[in-house]
Design an enzyme around this catalytic site. Structure first.
Site, mmCIF file in Angstrom:
data_model
loop_
_atom_site.group_PDB
_atom_site.id
_atom_site.type_symbol
_atom_site.label_atom_id
_atom_site.label_comp_id
_atom_site.label_asym_id
_atom_site.label_seq_id
_atom_site.Cartn_x
_atom_site.Cartn_y
_atom_site.Cartn_z
ATOM 1 N N PRO A 101 -9.452 -3.369 1.057
ATOM 2 C CA PRO A 101 -8.155 -2.922 1.572
ATOM 3 C C PRO A 101 -7.953 -1.411 1.722
ATOM 4 C CG PRO A 101 -7.945 -3.511 -0.716
ATOM 5 C CD PRO A 101 -9.363 -3.857 -0.320
ATOM 6 N N CYS A 102 -8.722 -0.774 2.575
ATOM 7 C CA CYS A 102 -8.525 0.660 2.816
ATOM 8 C C CYS A 102 -7.195 0.916 3.521
ATOM 9 C CB CYS A 102 -9.699 1.249 3.587
ATOM 10 S SG CYS A 102 -10.045 0.479 5.160
#
Length: 170
Positions: free
Chosen positions: A136-137
């Site tokens: 989840p950047c």
């Protein structure tokens, strides 16, 4: 053996790339890359790769559940050994940002022991994340709460954060 498949999503057609590996239940696919259309640094199908949609059914199912708001965590075997040691530390920190929450680049830098001038290096490592959505950047934002950089485009980052109920104030 490198395999790939494409999966429709609200963000456009995703390209999944994986490798066959021996797992506890026999051969399994480990995910190497998940790319969005037009993504900076996206994977490109190579000669010799095998199109194998069936090998990605479980991953596609989890992605569908995520986009429908029914999944908050992924349970996907990821290919190891990618990236530099620093990138892997940053990516591990990304994995620790919970669904529905955000962290700043500076907070990620602190987690990996690279605060101060290291924030820029952290941003570069995040930008090289080969597993968008799954790693989840998109949950990393500016210290001021603004959306900053996303290889898949800021509109998609905003959409993912909205889906998770973590939309930052711009």
């Amino acid at each position: 053996m490198t395999m790939y498949a494409t999966v429709d999503s609200p963000l456009g057609e995703l390209l999944l790339v994986g490798e066959k590996a021996a797992g506890p239940a026999g051969d399994e696919v480990t995910l190497v890359s998940l790319s969005l259309p037009g993504q900076k640094g996206a994977a490109v199908v190579q000669d010799g790769w095998i199109r194998e949609p069936g090998a990605f059914e479980a991953i596609a199912g989890q992605l569908r559940e995520y986009f429908e708001g029914r999944r908050t965590r992924f349970d996907i075997a990821l290919a190891g050994g990618r990236g530099t040691e620093f990138q892997r530390r940053v990516w591990a920190a990304l994995d620790g940002v919970p669904y529905g929450e955000t962290m700043s680049y500076g907070q990620i830098a602190e987690r990996v022991g690279a605060s101060g001038a290291g924030v820029r290096a952290v941003g570069t490592a995040i930008g090289r994340n080969p597993l968008l959505v799954v790693r989840p950047c998109h949950r990393v934002i500016g210290a001021d709460g603004a959306l900053r950089g996303y290889a898949g485009g800021l509109e998609r980052k905003e959409r993912l954060l909205g889906l998770e109920g973590a939309l930052a104030v711009r």
